[in-house]
Design an enzyme around this catalytic site. Structure first.
Site, short mmCIF file in Angstrom:
data_model
loop_
_atom_site.label_atom_id
_atom_site.label_comp_id
_atom_site.label_asym_id
_atom_site.label_seq_id
_atom_site.Cartn_x
_atom_site.Cartn_y
_atom_site.Cartn_z
N ASP A 194 1.16 -1.80 0.14
CA ASP A 194 0.11 0.04 -0.05
C ASP A 194 0.97 0.70 0.13
O ASP A 194 2.22 1.37 0.34
CB ASP A 194 -0.76 -0.03 1.25
CG ASP A 194 -2.03 1.03 1.59
OD1 ASP A 194 -2.13 2.36 0.86
OD2 ASP A 194 -3.05 0.95 1.51
N CYS A 212 -7.25 -1.55 -4.11
CA CYS A 212 -6.25 -0.27 -4.63
C CYS A 212 -8.05 0.11 -5.06
O CYS A 212 -8.19 -0.05 -5.87
CB CYS A 212 -5.28 0.34 -4.65
SG CYS A 212 -5.35 -0.07 -6.68
N PRO A 213 -8.09 2.27 -4.98
CA PRO A 213 -8.59 2.56 -6.08
C PRO A 213 -8.28 2.79 -7.49
O PRO A 213 -6.95 2.47 -7.09
CB PRO A 213 -9.19 4.10 -4.96
CG PRO A 213 -7.49 4.15 -4.45
CD PRO A 213 -7.31 2.39 -4.37
N THR A 239 -11.73 -7.04 -7.62
CA THR A 239 -12.87 -6.58 -7.14
C THR A 239 -13.26 -5.51 -6.79
O THR A 239 -13.99 -5.04 -5.87
CB THR A 239 -13.92 -7.88 -5.67
OG1 THR A 239 -12.44 -7.35 -4.65
CG2 THR A 239 -13.85 -9.30 -5.91
N SER A 240 -11.51 -4.78 -7.10
CA SER A 240 -11.71 -3.47 -7.01
C SER A 240 -12.02 -2.58 -8.22
O SER A 240 -13.59 -1.93 -8.56
CB SER A 240 -9.97 -2.75 -6.76
OG SER A 240 -10.23 -1.73 -6.16
N ARG A 241 -11.57 -2.42 -9.72
CA ARG A 241 -11.95 -1.54 -10.71
C ARG A 241 -11.66 -2.10 -11.86
O ARG A 241 -10.11 -2.42 -11.64
CB ARG A 241 -12.05 -0.24 -10.51
CG ARG A 241 -12.62 1.11 -9.87
CD ARG A 241 -14.18 0.87 -10.27
NE ARG A 241 -14.73 1.70 -8.94
CZ ARG A 241 -15.89 1.41 -7.77
NH1 ARG A 241 -15.36 0.27 -7.86
NH2 ARG A 241 -16.43 2.01 -7.70
N ASP A 250 -14.84 -9.38 -10.50
CA ASP A 250 -16.39 -8.20 -10.07
C ASP A 250 -16.13 -7.23 -10.88
O ASP A 250 -17.60 -7.18 -10.44
CB ASP A 250 -16.31 -8.58 -8.74
CG ASP A 250 -17.63 -7.94 -7.98
OD1 ASP A 250 -18.67 -9.25 -9.32
OD2 ASP A 250 -17.70 -6.78 -7.72
N GLU A 287 -17.41 -2.19 -18.64
CA GLU A 287 -18.64 -2.51 -17.65
C GLU A 287 -18.98 -1.85 -18.37
O GLU A 287 -20.43 -2.21 -18.00
CB GLU A 287 -18.25 -2.54 -16.23
CG GLU A 287 -18.39 -1.46 -15.62
CD GLU A 287 -18.09 -2.56 -14.34
OE1 GLU A 287 -17.39 -2.94 -13.63
OE2 GLU A 287 -18.12 -1.86 -12.59
N HIS A 300 -19.71 -6.88 -11.53
CA HIS A 300 -19.83 -6.07 -9.49
C HIS A 300 -20.78 -6.28 -8.80
O HIS A 300 -22.15 -5.34 -8.61
CB HIS A 300 -19.87 -4.25 -10.81
CG HIS A 300 -19.56 -3.27 -9.56
ND1 HIS A 300 -18.80 -2.74 -10.16
CD2 HIS A 300 -19.60 -3.21 -8.30
CE1 HIS A 300 -18.03 -2.12 -9.37
NE2 HIS A 300 -18.39 -1.54 -7.63
P1 NAD Z 1 -10.15 2.77 1.04
O1 NAD Z 1 -10.17 3.52 0.20
O2 NAD Z 1 -10.44 2.72 2.76
O3 NAD Z 1 -8.78 1.51 0.64
C1 NAD Z 1 -7.79 1.29 -0.81
C2 NAD Z 1 -6.31 1.67 -0.11
O4 NAD Z 1 -5.74 1.41 -1.80
C3 NAD Z 1 -6.25 2.66 0.49
O5 NAD Z 1 -5.01 2.18 2.03
C4 NAD Z 1 -5.09 2.99 0.13
O6 NAD Z 1 -3.93 3.73 0.63
C5 NAD Z 1 -4.50 2.24 -0.99
N1 NAD Z 1 -4.06 2.62 -2.45
C6 NAD Z 1 -4.36 3.85 -2.95
N2 NAD Z 1 -3.40 4.06 -4.40
C7 NAD Z 1 -2.76 2.63 -4.01
C8 NAD Z 1 -1.75 2.51 -4.88
N3 NAD Z 1 -0.96 2.84 -6.02
N4 NAD Z 1 -0.87 0.88 -4.78
C9 NAD Z 1 -0.98 0.85 -3.48
N5 NAD Z 1 -2.34 1.30 -2.51
C10 NAD Z 1 -3.06 1.95 -2.91
O7 NAD Z 1 -10.99 1.66 -0.22
P2 NAD Z 1 -11.94 0.56 -0.30
O8 NAD Z 1 -13.33 0.40 0.39
O9 NAD Z 1 -11.22 -0.93 0.79
O10 NAD Z 1 -12.82 -0.14 -1.56
C11 NAD Z 1 -11.10 -0.68 -2.28
C12 NAD Z 1 -11.46 -0.55 -3.49
O11 NAD Z 1 -12.96 -1.58 -3.95
C13 NAD Z 1 -12.35 1.05 -4.39
O12 NAD Z 1 -11.89 2.10 -4.63
C14 NAD Z 1 -13.54 0.72 -5.09
O13 NAD Z 1 -12.89 0.84 -5.96
C15 NAD Z 1 -13.57 -1.10 -4.72
N6 NAD Z 1 -15.02 -1.47 -4.58
C16 NAD Z 1 -15.47 -2.47 -5.64
C17 NAD Z 1 -16.66 -2.76 -4.77
C18 NAD Z 1 -17.48 -4.09 -5.57
O14 NAD Z 1 -18.83 -4.10 -5.18
N7 NAD Z 1 -16.82 -4.74 -6.33
C19 NAD Z 1 -17.52 -2.24 -3.82
C20 NAD Z 1 -16.44 -1.30 -2.61
C21 NAD Z 1 -15.77 -0.65 -3.45
#
Ligand code: NAD
Length: 333
Positions: free
Chosen positions: A174, A205-206, A232-234, A258, A263, A295
């Site tokens: 992270d 990560c976002p 499951t992120s983006r 996911d 998408e 998703h």
């Molecule tokens: P969060 O903000 O709590 O955590 C994100 C983490 O990523 C943070 O600790 C941040 O420091 C880290 N980060 C940022 N840039 C980074 C990089 N370059 N390299 C490594 N780490 C990095 O977010 P969260 O609530 O844990 O959600 C994470 C992601 O999950 C969201 O951004 C969203 O895209 C995705 N999400 C998906 C669903 C789904 O239904 N599939 C639902 C909610 C969220």
């Protein structure tokens, strides 16, 4: 406030209507997504409520400003679909639901891993056809395997704990290391080390300019042969074409997603009677070792409850002049 809710499905109407009893906003639900072409629907409203695939481009935001919209309420955590600079330019407040049920997404991530590994989806279909053969259903013990987790925020941290419970060796990366995670025994490593040593890699990560295609040809080449990759992120975190190449050579042994880069044109719709024009997803679907869900990581009763409550509260707070859960632009020096 008067709220125009876009991209609504039956479950949005159900949860927002139920929880709005405590808030008393005036809500209209639109099935259409918010795009520059649908901004005329916002006439007479104060707020728009949007989801992951609505397009909050500079063009959309400019039109919303003309209609007098003062707040964009995201009913999700990610905000990569919003042009924050355009929102700032038009003094439009952007709020989100930073954490609704991180457990929902973390647990769905585990579901993808277990399904891909133990092939329960195939076993289910086989047994329904009285095929009790175990041929080609071989999995591997999760116990003792190394899991690399990119992003140890709300969701990533919970996912780490679950995988530790399986007896996995969890390595994390992270840009902001968490003392709490370290105290819980998780080891931060650099990305090349994580890529080179993980049997399973999971992305939490976002999506932003620094993480777009964080998984690309070069990253994949650095990974262990036969790695399992989970996202499951983006969708934009993975260069999908590079992942397909690696699936063909078996460098990636299985892929669970996911989310998908393109998408917007597919997910949350029943396209079963349509001809899919997206050849990339069609290729992905054709692999026996790729599992795609549309998703649905967030999709639990607890998460939908929290999403509705927090979104309606965010809008109420804004109306009171004390906005909460604002998304602000990170100023880089
Ligand atoms: P969060 O903000 O709590 O955590 C994100 C983490 O990523 C943070 O600790 C941040 O420091 C880290 N980060 C940022 N840039 C980074 C990089 N370059 N390299 C490594 N780490 C990095 O977010 P969260 O609530 O844990 O959600 C994470 C992601 O999950 C969201 O951004 C969203 O895209 C995705 N999400 C998906 C669903 C789904 O239904 N599939 C639902 C909610 C969220």
């Amino acid at each position: 406030m008067k709220i125009a809710v876009f991209s609504t499905k039956s479950y949005d109407r159900e949860y927002f209507t139920e929880h709005n009893k405590h808030f008393g906003h005036t809500i209209s639900f639109f099935e259409a997504p918010l795009t520059p072409n649908t901004t005329n629907l916002t006439q007479g409203y104060d707020a728009v409520c949007v989801f992951v695939n609505d397009t909050l481009s500079a063009e959309t935001i400019q039109e919303l400003a003309k209609q007098g919209i003062s707040i964009i309420a995201l009913r999700c955590a990610g905000f990569n679909n919003v042009d924050l600079e355009a929102a700032e330019k038009h003094s439009m407040c952007v709020v989100r639901v930073p954490a609704y049920s991180p457990h929902a997404v973390a647990e769905h991530t585990v579901a993808l891993i277990l399904t891909l590994n133990r092939k329960t989806h195939k076993a289910f279909n086989r047994v329904r056809e009285s095929n009790f053969s175990l041929e080609k259903l071989t999995g591997f013990d999760l116990f003792g395997k190394t899991v690399g987790v990119i992003g140890t925020g709300n969701i990533g941290a919970i996912f780490c704990k679950i995988m530790k419970g399986f007896g996995c060796n969890v390595l994390v990366y992270d840009i902001q290391e968490s003392e709490e995670m370290k105290q819980q025994g998780f080891t931060y490593v650099d990305l090349p080390t994580l890529f080179a040593t993980s049997d399973i890699i999971s992305l939490h990560c976002p999506l932003n300019s620094s993480t777009k295609h964080i998984i690309n040809k070069a990253a994949i080449e650095n990974m262990k042969d036969g790695v399992m990759l989970i996202n499951t992120s983006r969708g934009g975190l993975i260069n999908t074409k590079d992942a397909i190449d690696a699936l063909k050579t078996k460098k990636i042994s299985s892929l669970g997603i996911d989310v998908y880069e393109q998408e917007e044109a597919l997910f949350f719709q029943d396209l079963s009677e349509s001809i899919i024009q997206d050849d990339v997803i069609a290729r992905l679907i054709s692999f026996p070792n790729v599992l795609i869900t549309a998703h649905q990581g967030f999709f639990t009763h607890e998460a939908l409850t929290q999403i509705a409550r927090t979104t309606l509260q965010n809008i109420a707070d804004f109306a009171q002049g004390t906005p909460s859960n604002r998304v602000v632009i990170e100023k880089r020096s």
